[in-house]
Design a protein around this motif. Structure first.
Motif, short mmCIF file in Angstrom:
data_model
loop_
_atom_site.label_atom_id
_atom_site.label_comp_id
_atom_site.label_asym_id
_atom_site.label_seq_id
_atom_site.Cartn_x
_atom_site.Cartn_y
_atom_site.Cartn_z
N ALA A 1 -58.97 50.57 37.76
CA ALA A 1 -58.76 50.67 36.12
C ALA A 1 -57.32 49.84 35.86
CB ALA A 1 -59.18 51.85 35.48
N CYS A 2 -57.18 48.96 34.99
CA CYS A 2 -55.82 48.51 34.88
C CYS A 2 -55.70 48.76 33.14
CB CYS A 2 -55.74 47.00 34.82
SG CYS A 2 -54.05 46.37 34.27
N ARG A 3 -54.66 49.49 32.74
CA ARG A 3 -54.15 49.55 31.44
C ARG A 3 -52.74 49.16 31.12
NH1 ARG A 3 -57.12 53.30 28.08
NH2 ARG A 3 -58.98 53.92 29.08
N ARG A 4 -52.49 48.74 29.97
CA ARG A 4 -50.93 48.65 29.57
C ARG A 4 -50.39 49.88 29.58
NH1 ARG A 4 -50.70 43.97 25.10
NH2 ARG A 4 -49.31 45.30 24.20
N VAL A 5 -49.28 49.88 29.75
CA VAL A 5 -48.32 51.33 29.57
C VAL A 5 -48.45 51.94 28.38
CG1 VAL A 5 -46.37 52.44 29.89
CG2 VAL A 5 -46.73 50.63 31.37
N ASP A 6 -48.88 51.17 27.41
CA ASP A 6 -49.14 51.71 25.86
C ASP A 6 -50.55 52.25 26.01
OD1 ASP A 6 -50.50 49.51 25.80
OD2 ASP A 6 -49.12 48.67 24.16
N GLU A 7 -51.39 52.25 26.66
CA GLU A 7 -52.73 52.90 26.96
C GLU A 7 -53.70 51.81 26.64
OE1 GLU A 7 -54.03 56.12 28.31
OE2 GLU A 7 -52.23 55.81 29.16
N TRP B 1 -61.17 46.30 34.23
CA TRP B 1 -61.88 47.48 35.26
C TRP B 1 -62.76 46.77 36.21
CZ3 TRP B 1 -66.94 49.10 35.61
CH2 TRP B 1 -67.62 48.65 34.67
N THR B 2 -62.94 47.50 37.21
CA THR B 2 -64.12 47.01 38.09
C THR B 2 -64.50 48.22 39.20
OG1 THR B 2 -64.54 45.54 40.14
CG2 THR B 2 -62.38 46.27 39.76
N SER B 3 -65.77 48.50 39.27
CA SER B 3 -66.17 49.62 39.95
C SER B 3 -66.30 49.09 41.40
CB SER B 3 -67.63 49.91 39.34
OG SER B 3 -68.53 49.02 39.41
N ASN B 4 -66.37 47.81 41.73
CA ASN B 4 -66.31 47.30 43.29
C ASN B 4 -65.06 46.92 43.76
OD1 ASN B 4 -67.30 46.14 45.50
ND2 ASN B 4 -68.42 44.67 44.63
N THR B 5 -64.59 47.78 44.63
CA THR B 5 -63.47 47.20 44.98
C THR B 5 -63.62 46.74 46.54
OG1 THR B 5 -63.39 49.54 46.66
CG2 THR B 5 -62.25 49.59 44.31
N THR B 6 -64.62 45.95 46.86
CA THR B 6 -65.02 45.23 48.07
C THR B 6 -64.32 43.70 47.66
OG1 THR B 6 -66.80 46.46 48.65
CG2 THR B 6 -66.64 44.19 49.62
N TYR C 1 -56.50 53.80 40.82
CA TYR C 1 -58.01 53.77 41.71
C TYR C 1 -58.55 55.15 41.36
CZ TYR C 1 -56.65 49.71 44.46
OH TYR C 1 -56.25 48.60 44.82
N ASP C 2 -59.69 55.06 40.84
CA ASP C 2 -60.60 56.25 40.53
C ASP C 2 -61.98 55.88 40.34
OD1 ASP C 2 -61.54 58.88 39.82
OD2 ASP C 2 -60.62 58.62 38.03
#
Length: 447
Positions: free
Chosen positions: A326-332, A337-342, A321-322
């Motif tokens: 944002a979601c990444r695989r562990v290998d980057e 991603w989403t800017s709206n957390t509602t 959360y930033d």
């Protein structure tokens, strides 16, 4: 009736064992503040081993065997300061991408550190190849202390899962482990970054001769001199003037080169063994701590997760959360991603219900259950809109939204799934670890 009288007790009126029990709840900075109240307590807090043993046991006694660290001979004050630094390792870390590797290439850069009886174990965590949620935990690093309080760390290149004993850690007599464990240094850079580097100050002496002072163990060599780890020759010079000693050393040098039983023969044998194994000096490897690896009520998607992909392989995901999610695989590799957390709460629109119901949930074959799949919709507690990170979306451009848009469906059991509009499936994610323990582990095999 006579009025009740009350009397107050000072901290010094308590027995020492009670004082120690109370003080063991303090951390190091709080104890330092308390010690400044009197000369007696200053000496007590600095030198009383019972107090520092109680502090160690209070903080780590449920996780490791405090009295076995350093074979029980190390100062508990020193042990407290060391374990306080080691504590930063516990949990998940991610290996930084470099050209150097300490071991056979791992499918993922994910590593996990946990407490052992008198050491800390670092393990590689890799997805299994069985099409299930099982993960492979392969120990590759041991971090411990000698009875003198010196750090001793060994790297396992081949994943043999060798078990260390206190005597081996304390003496360094690892004759049976030659070419399997490598001494390394663990260098901390802050609290979330550390480096593994080969310990050039430990030199392997493989001689099993009873006359050898090391007797087949790792021994320390001076920092100055041969920094590349070449063998040091033990040259016995004769007393006397400098020319006499010089001639003696020259004679000894040529004797070793020609004598079949001299050190020259042993040196050549060692060189052949090194050439046979073909191992070069290991380059430093950097690791970063994953500080937010578990979800919280305010951040339910945060942490490390695992899920079955469309090719039926197991993949590890890391969600942060930033200023959004944002979601990444562990290998980057980025995923979404989403800017709206509602969140969108149920009941959902008919279009959204159809979008979810038409999808196939990707699960291991053994866990595919038609009834469970159909009941998932009732378990959805909220939904989020998100965008694929694979596609660069430039504002103002005309692009098919179905190629980049997706949904995140949160379930009432604390897990979630995600999918893109361009696909017809949901990747359901599960926890990798819970309460400090990795879930669904399987035995590692060298075969």
């Amino acid at each position: 009736m006579e009025p009740l009288t009350t009397s107050s007790l000072s901290f010094t009126d308590f027995p020492e064992d009670v004082q120690i029990c109370i003080l063991s709840f303090l951390n190091q900075s709080e104890l330092a503040a308390f010690a400044s109240t009197s000369k007696r307590f200053l000496s007590f807090c600095r030198h009383d081993e019972r107090l520092w043993c109680a502090m160690c046991d209070r903080r780590w006694g449920s996780k490791t065997l405090i009295k076995r660290w350093g074979s029980g001979k190390i100062s508990y004050k020193r042990l407290y300061k060391t374990l306080l630094e080691y504590e930063n390792l516990i949990g998940f870390c991610r290996r930084c991408a470099t050209t150097a590797r300490f071991a056979v290439e791992s499918p993922t850069p994910l590593v996990f550190f946990e407490w052992g009886p008198f050491y800390i174990t670092g393990s590689r965590v890799s997805p299994s190849k069985t099409g299930s949620y099982e993960v492979i935990k392969t120990p590759f690093l041991w971090i411990s202390l000698t009875s003198k309080g010196e750090s001793v760390n060994f790297l396992d290149l081949d994943g043999k899962q060798l078990e260390l004993s206190e005597n081996l850690v304390d003496s360094g007599e690892l004759g049976v482990l030659e070419n399997e464990l490598i001494p390394v240094n663990v260098v901390f850079i802050g609290k979330t970054h550390f480096v593994l580097e080969e310990n050039a100050n430990l030199h392997w002496n493989s001689s099993n001769s009873s006359s050898s002072p090391s007797g087949g163990r790792f021994i320390k060599v001076p920092n100055s001199g041969n920094v590349r780890g070449e063998e040091y020759e033990v040259v016995s010079g004769s007393p006397g003037s400098l020319p006499d000693r010089l001639m003696s050393e020259i004679y000894q040098h040529f004797a070793n080169r020609t004598s079949p039983g001299g050190n020259g023969s042993l040196r050549r044998q060692r060189r052949r063994e090194k050439e046979k194994h073909g191992r070069r000096k290991l380059e430093p490897e950097h690791f970063l701590k994953i500080v937010n690896c578990s979800p919280t009520p305010a951040r339910p998607l945060q942490g490390l997760w695992k899920g079955i992909c469309d090719d039926m392989s197991l993949v590890f995901y890391m969600i942060n959360y930033d200023e959004g999610i944002a979601c990444r695989r562990v290998d980057e590799l980025p995923v979404f991603w989403t800017s709206n957390t509602t969140s969108v709460e149920p009941p959902f629109s008919a279009e959204e219900e159809y979008e979810y119901e038409r999808r196939i949930h990707l699960r291991p074959p053994a866990e595919v259950d038609e009834h469970l799949r159909c009941s998932d919709h009732g378990a959805v507690s909220r939904m989020l809109h998100m965008t694929s990170s694979y596609d660069l979306v430039i504002p103002g451009t005309t692009i098919n939204p179905r190629q980049v848009e997706g949904r995140i469906w949160q379930y009432r059991n604390g897990t979630f799934g995600f999918g893109f509009l361009r696909n017809n499936y949901v990747i359901d994610l599960k926890h990798i670890a819970q309460d400090g323990h990795i879930l669904d582990t399987m035995e590692f095999s060298n075969d």
